[in-house]
Design an enzyme around this catalytic site. Structure first.
Site, PDB file in Angstrom:
ATOM      1  N   GLU A  21     -36.841   4.547  -1.017  1.00 43.21           N
ATOM      2  CA  GLU A  21     -36.095   3.146  -1.059  1.00 43.21           C
ATOM      3  C   GLU A  21     -35.801   2.755  -2.507  1.00 43.21           C
ATOM      4  OE1 GLU A  21     -35.089   1.431   1.445  1.00 43.21           O
ATOM      5  OE2 GLU A  21     -36.145   3.147   2.646  1.00 43.21           O
ATOM      6  N   TRP A  71     -32.387   4.368  -2.627  1.00 41.41           N
ATOM      7  CA  TRP A  71     -31.507   3.589  -2.452  1.00 41.41           C
ATOM      8  C   TRP A  71     -30.861   2.556  -3.518  1.00 41.41           C
ATOM      9  CZ3 TRP A  71     -28.066   3.841   1.237  1.00 41.41           C
ATOM     10  CH2 TRP A  71     -28.431   4.595   2.445  1.00 41.41           C
ATOM     11  N   TRP A 131     -10.739 -10.765  10.593  1.00 45.75           N
ATOM     12  CA  TRP A 131     -11.669 -11.679  10.657  1.00 45.75           C
ATOM     13  C   TRP A 131     -11.343 -13.015  11.347  1.00 45.75           C
ATOM     14  CZ3 TRP A 131     -15.569  -8.891   8.985  1.00 45.75           C
ATOM     15  CH2 TRP A 131     -15.547  -8.090   7.988  1.00 45.75           C
ATOM     16  N   ASN A 182     -36.141  -6.928   4.218  1.00 46.29           N
ATOM     17  CA  ASN A 182     -34.993  -6.096   4.480  1.00 46.29           C
ATOM     18  C   ASN A 182     -34.386  -6.017   5.919  1.00 46.29           C
ATOM     19  OD1 ASN A 182     -32.997  -4.060   3.460  1.00 46.29           O
ATOM     20  ND2 ASN A 182     -34.395  -2.763   4.717  1.00 46.29           N
ATOM     21  N   TRP A 212     -17.361 -10.427   5.065  1.00 46.35           N
ATOM     22  CA  TRP A 212     -18.550 -10.022   4.648  1.00 46.35           C
ATOM     23  C   TRP A 212     -18.955 -10.611   3.249  1.00 46.35           C
ATOM     24  CZ3 TRP A 212     -18.572  -6.965  -0.042  1.00 46.35           C
ATOM     25  CH2 TRP A 212     -17.327  -6.343  -0.324  1.00 46.35           C
ATOM     26  N   TRP A 240     -24.365  -5.311   1.899  1.00 49.98           N
ATOM     27  CA  TRP A 240     -23.366  -5.936   2.539  1.00 49.98           C
ATOM     28  C   TRP A 240     -22.211  -5.013   3.062  1.00 49.98           C
ATOM     29  CZ3 TRP A 240     -23.416 -10.304   5.303  1.00 49.98           C
ATOM     30  CH2 TRP A 240     -24.400 -11.290   5.128  1.00 49.98           C
TER      31      TRP A 240
HETATM   32  C1  LIG Z   1     -27.287  -7.391   3.272  1.00 47.87           C
HETATM   33  C2  LIG Z   1     -28.115  -7.190   2.464  1.00 47.87           C
HETATM   34  C3  LIG Z   1     -28.314  -7.569   1.000  1.00 47.87           C
HETATM   35  C4  LIG Z   1     -29.242  -7.123   0.132  1.00 47.87           C
HETATM   36  N1  LIG Z   1     -29.201  -7.509  -1.118  1.00 47.87           N
HETATM   37  C5  LIG Z   1     -30.256  -7.013  -2.239  1.00 47.87           C
HETATM   38  C6  LIG Z   1     -30.181  -7.691  -3.354  1.00 47.87           C
HETATM   39  O1  LIG Z   1     -29.214  -8.675  -3.730  1.00 47.87           O
HETATM   40  N2  LIG Z   1     -31.248  -7.153  -4.101  1.00 47.87           N
HETATM   41  C7  LIG Z   1     -32.050  -6.484  -3.760  1.00 47.87           C
HETATM   42  O2  LIG Z   1     -32.828  -5.939  -4.745  1.00 47.87           O
HETATM   43  N3  LIG Z   1     -31.849  -5.902  -2.492  1.00 47.87           N
HETATM   44  C8  LIG Z   1     -31.057  -6.262  -1.911  1.00 47.87           C
HETATM   45  N4  LIG Z   1     -31.047  -5.612  -0.435  1.00 47.87           N
HETATM   46  C9  LIG Z   1     -31.869  -4.513  -0.198  1.00 47.87           C
HETATM   47  C10 LIG Z   1     -33.259  -4.679   0.262  1.00 47.87           C
HETATM   48  O3  LIG Z   1     -33.272  -5.621   1.353  1.00 47.87           O
HETATM   49  C11 LIG Z   1     -34.393  -5.426  -0.598  1.00 47.87           C
HETATM   50  O4  LIG Z   1     -34.309  -4.485  -1.894  1.00 47.87           O
HETATM   51  C12 LIG Z   1     -35.894  -5.589  -0.276  1.00 47.87           C
HETATM   52  O5  LIG Z   1     -35.830  -6.110   0.899  1.00 47.87           O
HETATM   53  C13 LIG Z   1     -36.754  -6.157  -1.378  1.00 47.87           C
HETATM   54  O6  LIG Z   1     -37.958  -6.224  -0.829  1.00 47.87           O
HETATM   55  P1  LIG Z   1     -38.934  -5.308  -1.280  1.00 47.87           P
HETATM   56  O7  LIG Z   1     -39.152  -5.318  -2.807  1.00 47.87           O
HETATM   57  O8  LIG Z   1     -40.448  -5.622  -0.712  1.00 47.87           O
HETATM   58  O9  LIG Z   1     -38.615  -3.785  -0.875  1.00 47.87           O
HETATM   59  P2  LIG Z   1     -39.626  -2.734  -0.860  1.00 47.87           P
HETATM   60  O10 LIG Z   1     -39.280  -2.169   0.784  1.00 47.87           O
HETATM   61  O11 LIG Z   1     -40.883  -2.523  -1.234  1.00 47.87           O
HETATM   62  O12 LIG Z   1     -38.673  -1.455  -1.580  1.00 47.87           O
HETATM   63  C14 LIG Z   1     -39.084  -1.252  -3.117  1.00 47.87           C
HETATM   64  C15 LIG Z   1     -37.825  -1.355  -3.945  1.00 47.87           C
HETATM   65  O13 LIG Z   1     -36.760  -0.578  -3.536  1.00 47.87           O
HETATM   66  C16 LIG Z   1     -35.469  -1.240  -3.698  1.00 47.87           C
HETATM   67  N5  LIG Z   1     -34.817  -1.286  -2.384  1.00 47.87           N
HETATM   68  C17 LIG Z   1     -35.316  -1.208  -1.232  1.00 47.87           C
HETATM   69  N6  LIG Z   1     -34.598  -1.158  -0.215  1.00 47.87           N
HETATM   70  C18 LIG Z   1     -33.375  -1.002  -0.802  1.00 47.87           C
HETATM   71  C19 LIG Z   1     -31.988  -1.152  -0.273  1.00 47.87           C
HETATM   72  N7  LIG Z   1     -31.678  -1.136   1.099  1.00 47.87           N
HETATM   73  N8  LIG Z   1     -31.165  -1.050  -0.873  1.00 47.87           N
HETATM   74  C20 LIG Z   1     -31.221  -0.998  -2.363  1.00 47.87           C
HETATM   75  N9  LIG Z   1     -32.626  -0.748  -2.870  1.00 47.87           N
HETATM   76  C21 LIG Z   1     -33.502  -1.136  -2.130  1.00 47.87           C
HETATM   77  C22 LIG Z   1     -35.761  -2.502  -4.163  1.00 47.87           C
HETATM   78  O14 LIG Z   1     -35.582  -2.532  -5.580  1.00 47.87           O
HETATM   79  C23 LIG Z   1     -37.207  -2.952  -3.591  1.00 47.87           C
HETATM   80  O15 LIG Z   1     -37.872  -3.784  -4.546  1.00 47.87           O
HETATM   81  C24 LIG Z   1     -30.174  -6.098   0.353  1.00 47.87           C
HETATM   82  C25 LIG Z   1     -30.262  -5.603   1.842  1.00 47.87           C
HETATM   83  C26 LIG Z   1     -29.128  -6.067   2.793  1.00 47.87           C
HETATM   84  C27 LIG Z   1     -29.160  -5.420   4.112  1.00 47.87           C
END
Ligand SMILES: Cc1cc2nc3c(=O)[nH]c(=O)nc-3n(C[C@H](O)[C@H](O)[C@H](O)COP(=O)(O)OP(=O)(O)OC[C@H]3O[C@@H](n4cnc5c(N)ncnc54)[C@H](O)[C@@H]3O)c2cc1C
Length: 491
Positions: free
Chosen positions: A279, A282, A310, A346, A364, A387
């Site tokens: 993650e 990502w 759209w 997420n 979007w 997005w």
């Molecule tokens: C439509 C959409 C918009 C999003 N917008 C953002 C945003 O503005 N900022 C943001 O930080 N994340 C965003 N995310 C990704 C993700 O949802 C969040 O990073 C995550 O929910 C944060 O929760 P956590 O720290 O508990 O994640 P954990 O599951 O604990 O993951 C640890 C870290 O990994 C990174 N991470 C995890 N999943 C993703 C992912 N899919 N993409 C990129 N990095 C990831 C984050 O930095 C996160 O803190 C978005 C996802 C979607 C589907």
């Protein structure tokens, strides 16, 4: 000792801060500086929830610096002008900073560097917020990676991450005549105050970030592969806002996770470590894409989507989605969680985004903008990736025909309805079997639970199969041309 500015930006911490550590190693009399210049973010000035976090994060940094004998100098205004002024006031000959990667901030930093070098000032720049410098990785064909799996494999072949740098114990004092504005003067807190939910949900700052990491590593991490998709549990780290503001570095996380794995060796801990680091991968991929495709916060990477049909008249639907009144409980729960605590799980982000873009056919960028304003972890790279992935128009995106069904997703990931009950209290007494589609329970049953559809909770905004069919027709209309992706900025 000569004076040097350490310019804090998206690295609001003292531990593992390369700019700060190098300035101290170079035996500089350091002056920590924070410059508030939101207009330098171009069209992506930070939103209200981000500003709330920033206020508290800068406050925490200022307190940590003064505990060590230093002082944060806070100023407002153009970065170039402010740094020039500070340099002439304190006689600094060097400026240290950790890089930002947003396109507008990269342009700003380049302009700052040129202006300072013209004055004979030395600028030192470091990577303080990513595991791998964006632009440093390319595919065998010399192109930017567009597929996450290949990108992450290439990252893992790179040399191991160095140990995080320790925080300094003491720092030199800053001359009292060097003026600073108060953090309140930056006016980052909302007026009128709507931030009670944020205050209740979060403790901001480096110390809180370290505590959250420690709690996650000793608690939820071991079950991360099985519980990370469950919004009804605390299955993820919730480190995202701390990471965004640089209250801790990905390198600190990387080492904490690996250390845990080393002391609890098992197939399960290896799986958990790999799943979690993936993650973080990502996040790295998101920055890699933003670096190579800087237009993507505003434009689809797959240019066929420029012509997507759209919905033309979507304002009411957008408003219902924003307010958590779509009639699909898992989505409404997510949107209300977002509004209340500035964060959304997420899995629910993916469901809510798919619904907006595919079932409601709202562009979007509208969803991206709403998240930008309301998330405390709003991050240009991650939000753009999320997005574009959801809309099917980005790199390694969900195929367009993958349209999440919010009822099935709700039943699968919130089987008892715990998450919905928490955020949609008007449905709290419904049994699990109807909580994800309350309208099927029928009016008499709903009435027994004190619910009248339309009065207490909205009926579904759109029919899922009909709206799915329209979305797929829309995709058919742009599908005729082959998938077009720009080559990307070559490293
Ligand atoms: C439509 C959409 C918009 C999003 N917008 C953002 C945003 O503005 N900022 C943001 O930080 N994340 C965003 N995310 C990704 C993700 O949802 C969040 O990073 C995550 O929910 C944060 O929760 P956590 O720290 O508990 O994640 P954990 O599951 O604990 O993951 C640890 C870290 O990994 C990174 N991470 C995890 N999943 C993703 C992912 N899919 N993409 C990129 N990095 C990831 C984050 O930095 C996160 O803190 C978005 C996802 C979607 C589907």
């Amino acid at each position: 000792m000569t004076a040097a500015l350490v310019w804090f930006r998206r690295d609001l911490r003292l531990t593992d801060n390369p700019a700060l550590s190098h300035a101290l190693n170079d035996r500089q009399q350091i002056i920590p500086v924070f410059v508030h210049a939101p207009e330098e973010y171009g069209t992506w000035t930070p939103g209200a929830a981000s500003n709330w976090w920033l206020h508290h994060s800068v406050t925490a940094l200022a307190a940590a610096l003064s505990k060590r004998g230093s002082r944060l100098v806070v100023r407002c205004g153009s970065s170039i002008e402010t740094l020039r002024q500070l340099i002439s006031q304190c006689g600094a000959r060097r400026v240290y900073w950790n890089r930002c990667y947003e396109p507008a901030l990269q342009r700003r930093d380049k302009a700052v560097e040129t202006a300072l070098e013209d004055l004979g000032i030395l600028c030192f720049k470091f990577n303080g917020s990513l595991l791998y410098e964006p632009g440093s990785l390319q595919s065998g064909a010399g192109r930017p990676f567009r597929v996450f799996g290949a990108f992450w494999k290439a990252c893992q072949r790179l040399p191991p991450q160095p140990e995080p740098l320790p925080a300094p114990r003491r720092l030199p004092p800053v001359a009292p005549d060097l003026q600073s504005v108060s953090i309140e003067a930056l006016q980052l807190l909302p007026r009128p105050r709507w931030d009670a939910g944020l205050t209740q949900a979060w403790t901001v700052g480096e110390q809180a970030a370290a505590a959250r990491l420690a709690e996650f590593v000793s608690g939820a991490l071991k079950d991360y592969p099985t519980l990370r998709d469950r919004p009804d549990t605390f299955g993820t780290s919730r480190l995202s806002p701390h990471l965004h503001f640089g209250e801790l570095s990905p390198r600190q996380i990387f080492h904490a996770i690996n250390q845990w794995q080393a002391v609890t060796p098992s197939a399960g801990s290896i799986r958990a470590t790999e799943a979690f680091l993936r993650e973080l991968g990502w996040r790295e991929f998101a920055y890699h894409l933003l670096h190579h495709f800087p237009q993507t916060p505003d434009r689809p990477l797959d240019s066929r989507f420029e012509g997507f049909p759209w919905s033309r008249d979507y304002l009411d639907a957008l408003r219902s989605w924003q307010r958590g009144r779509t009639g699909y409980p898992i989505i409404d729960a997510g949107m209300r969680e977002l509004w209340s605590m500035g964060w959304m799980h997420n899995r629910v982000r993916m469901i809510a985004a798919s619904f907006l873009v595919k079932n409601l056919r709202v562009p979007w960028v509208e969803g991206e903008r709403w998240f930008w304003d309301t998330l405390v972890d709003a991050d240009l790279a991650n939000n753009t990736l999320g997005w574009q992935w959801s809309a099917g128009c980005g790199a390694d995106a969900a195929p367009y025909f993958r349209i999440f069904n919010p009822i099935l997703q709700g039943r699968r990931f919130d089987p008892d309805g715990t998450y919905v009950r928490k955020w949609v209290p008007e449905l709290a007494t419904l049994p699990a079997k109807s909580i994800h589609q309350p309208w099927v329970a029928g009016a008499p049953t709903l009435r027994r639970h004190g619910i009248v559809l339309d009065r207490d909770y909205p009926p579904p905004l759109v029919d899922l199969s009909e709206s799915r069919r329209h979305a797929l027709e829309g995709f058919q209309s742009i599908k005729t041309s082959p998938r077009k992706l720009p080559p990307g900025r070559v490293p």
